[in-house]
Each structure stands twice: as C-alpha cells, then as structure tokens.
Design an enzyme around this catalytic site. Structure first.
Site, PDB file in Angstrom:
ATOM      1  N   GLY A 144       0.835  -1.189   0.000  1.00 56.33           N
ATOM      2  CA  GLY A 144       0.000   0.000   0.000  1.00 56.33           C
ATOM      3  C   GLY A 144       0.875   1.245   0.000  1.00 56.33           C
ATOM      4  O   GLY A 144       2.010   1.208   0.480  1.00 56.33           O
TER       5      GLY A 144
ATOM      6  N   GLN B 234       3.034  10.028   1.329  1.00 55.44           N
ATOM      7  CA  GLN B 234       4.327   9.334   1.430  1.00 55.44           C
ATOM      8  C   GLN B 234       5.250   9.694   0.267  1.00 55.44           C
ATOM      9  O   GLN B 234       6.445   9.389   0.313  1.00 55.44           O
ATOM     10  CB  GLN B 234       4.133   7.817   1.438  1.00 55.44           C
ATOM     11  CG  GLN B 234       3.479   7.274   2.690  1.00 55.44           C
ATOM     12  CD  GLN B 234       3.411   5.766   2.658  1.00 55.44           C
ATOM     13  OE1 GLN B 234       2.463   5.192   2.126  1.00 55.44           O
ATOM     14  NE2 GLN B 234       4.422   5.107   3.190  1.00 55.44           N
TER      15      GLN B 234
ATOM     16  N   CYS C 287       6.257  -0.169   7.528  1.00 57.31           N
ATOM     17  CA  CYS C 287       5.849   0.927   6.643  1.00 57.31           C
ATOM     18  C   CYS C 287       7.046   1.355   5.815  1.00 57.31           C
ATOM     19  O   CYS C 287       8.155   1.478   6.334  1.00 57.31           O
ATOM     20  CB  CYS C 287       5.343   2.086   7.493  1.00 57.31           C
ATOM     21  SG  CYS C 287       4.848   3.511   6.523  1.00 57.31           S
ATOM     22  N   LEU C 288       6.810   1.608   4.523  1.00 55.67           N
ATOM     23  CA  LEU C 288       7.893   2.047   3.637  1.00 55.67           C
ATOM     24  C   LEU C 288       8.497   3.361   4.122  1.00 55.67           C
ATOM     25  O   LEU C 288       9.658   3.643   3.870  1.00 55.67           O
ATOM     26  CB  LEU C 288       7.367   2.226   2.206  1.00 55.67           C
ATOM     27  CG  LEU C 288       6.862   0.965   1.489  1.00 55.67           C
ATOM     28  CD1 LEU C 288       6.254   1.324   0.149  1.00 55.67           C
ATOM     29  CD2 LEU C 288       7.992  -0.040   1.314  1.00 55.67           C
TER      30      LEU C 288
ATOM     31  N   HIS D 210      -4.184   1.157   7.738  1.00 56.89           N
ATOM     32  CA  HIS D 210      -2.845   1.750   7.695  1.00 56.89           C
ATOM     33  C   HIS D 210      -2.804   2.919   6.694  1.00 56.89           C
ATOM     34  O   HIS D 210      -2.268   3.991   7.010  1.00 56.89           O
ATOM     35  CB  HIS D 210      -1.842   0.645   7.304  1.00 56.89           C
ATOM     36  CG  HIS D 210      -0.417   1.067   7.269  1.00 56.89           C
ATOM     37  ND1 HIS D 210       0.509   0.642   8.203  1.00 56.89           N
ATOM     38  CD2 HIS D 210       0.269   1.870   6.421  1.00 56.89           C
ATOM     39  CE1 HIS D 210       1.687   1.178   7.916  1.00 56.89           C
ATOM     40  NE2 HIS D 210       1.576   1.926   6.845  1.00 56.89           N
ATOM     41  N   GLU D 211      -3.393   2.710   5.501  1.00 48.37           N
ATOM     42  CA  GLU D 211      -3.334   3.750   4.461  1.00 48.37           C
ATOM     43  C   GLU D 211      -4.242   4.936   4.790  1.00 48.37           C
ATOM     44  O   GLU D 211      -3.874   6.082   4.550  1.00 48.37           O
ATOM     45  CB  GLU D 211      -3.693   3.177   3.085  1.00 48.37           C
ATOM     46  CG  GLU D 211      -2.761   2.073   2.584  1.00 48.37           C
ATOM     47  CD  GLU D 211      -1.283   2.399   2.721  1.00 48.37           C
ATOM     48  OE1 GLU D 211      -0.896   3.564   2.519  1.00 48.37           O
ATOM     49  OE2 GLU D 211      -0.505   1.472   3.058  1.00 48.37           O
TER      50      GLU D 211
ATOM     51  N   HIS E 205      -2.479   7.036   7.149  1.00 52.58           N
ATOM     52  CA  HIS E 205      -1.497   7.879   6.459  1.00 52.58           C
ATOM     53  C   HIS E 205      -2.149   9.166   5.961  1.00 52.58           C
ATOM     54  O   HIS E 205      -1.629  10.262   6.164  1.00 52.58           O
ATOM     55  CB  HIS E 205      -0.918   7.156   5.235  1.00 52.58           C
ATOM     56  CG  HIS E 205       0.334   6.386   5.495  1.00 52.58           C
ATOM     57  ND1 HIS E 205       1.452   6.954   6.064  1.00 52.58           N
ATOM     58  CD2 HIS E 205       0.659   5.091   5.254  1.00 52.58           C
ATOM     59  CE1 HIS E 205       2.403   6.035   6.163  1.00 52.58           C
ATOM     60  NE2 HIS E 205       1.957   4.892   5.688  1.00 52.58           N
TER      61      HIS E 205
HETATM   62 ZN    ZN Z   1       2.834   3.044   5.653  1.00 53.94          ZN
END
Ligand code: ZN
Length: 168
Positions: free
Chosen positions: A43, A48, A89-90, A131-132, A135
C-alpha cells in the site's frame, strides 16, 4: 516520485479531498503503483511521496487485477473484534511493531472515475486499509503505539532517532 521517510513533515499532514477526477489523477495512481511494487510494498498513500491529496493505492497480492485505488477513502464501519499483528511501513524503514487494528472494516471511497464505491475487508486487506487511511490523516503506525513501544520500535533502527517527543 520518491518515498519520504519519518520524520518528514508531509507524513504528519492531513490530506486534502480530491474534487477533480482527470487523467492527471490516473497518472499519479499509476506512478504510485509503480513505486510501491518497486519497493515491495502492499500500500502507498500520496503524502508518502509528498503529494497532499487524499489518494492511496493498495495491492496485497501484486496481481494487476487486484489493484485498488482509493480516492477520499473513509471508514464507515469497523468490527469490535481486533487483531494485534506486526506492521511495517515504507516510510519507517527497518522498523516493525505489533499494532492493534480492527479485524474487519467497511471503507467508502471514490474510484478514479469519480464513482462512489464501498469495500468490505477483513484481516490483511482490512489492516492495509486502516494503515493507508491513517497515512492520509497524517498518522503513522508508530503513532498507534504506547510511548514505550514506540521508543522500543524506533530503537531497532539506528538511523532513526525519536527526538521529537511532540509528535502525537
Ligand atoms: Zn505506511
């Protein structure tokens, strides 16, 4: 397009609602999928990559047929039952921690054509959705941890120093 990492301020910013559904938006989604696959993510939310718009891309399986683009998503229902599983998380590289999430959620969103859609999800997909959407609201998974858990998680990555105690 490149990934921003904690503690970049873009990650703490709430995303703006999208009003226009055009080719440019579709192009942003395409680029986001491309970057997400390159980084082996499931995701990716627009803030981000530094874009202040409420759009996220998701694909738990990497099969093209399972790509989901969420524009202006919001949770309209969440199960009382929760799960407590490892998350990463990236934007917080090298860090993972157990996060409490709803087992099931219902998400209302718009697709790239501007059509309203509803998605019922459980387990992994529900976790990714939460999670998204977090964000897009400026919340990272480490913000969902207790102060001790957060410190412990961030300590695992020597590049990250949790100096900013003011971040919620
Ligand atoms: Zn993330």
């Amino acid at each position: 397009m490149k990934i921003l990492t904690y503690p970049h301020p873009s990650l703490q910013r709430k995303s703006g609602s999208i009003k226009i559904f055009n080719k440019e938006l579709a192009n942003i989604a395409k680029k986001m999928f491309h970057l997400m696959y390159k980084l082996n993510g499931v995701g990716l939310a627009a803030n981000q990559v530094g874009l202040p718009y409420s759009i996220a891309v998701i694909n738990p399986t990497r099969k093209e047929s399972e790509e989901i683009v969420l524009v202006n998503p919001r949770l309209i229902k969440a199960s009382r039952e929760t799960i407590h599983e490892d998350e990463g998380c990236l934007s917080v590289p090298g860090v993972s921690a157990q996060v409490k999430r709803h087992l099931g959620v219902t998400c209302e969103y718009y697709n790239l054509k501007g059509e309203k859609a509803v998605l019922d999800a459980r387990e992994l997909l529900a976790k990714i959705l939460q999670h998204e959407i977090d964000h897009l609201n400026g919340i990272l998974f480490i913000d969902r941890l207790s102060a001790e858990e957060r410190q412990e998680a961030l300590r695992k990555n020597p590049l990250l120093n949790d100096k900013d105690e003011n971040i919620k």
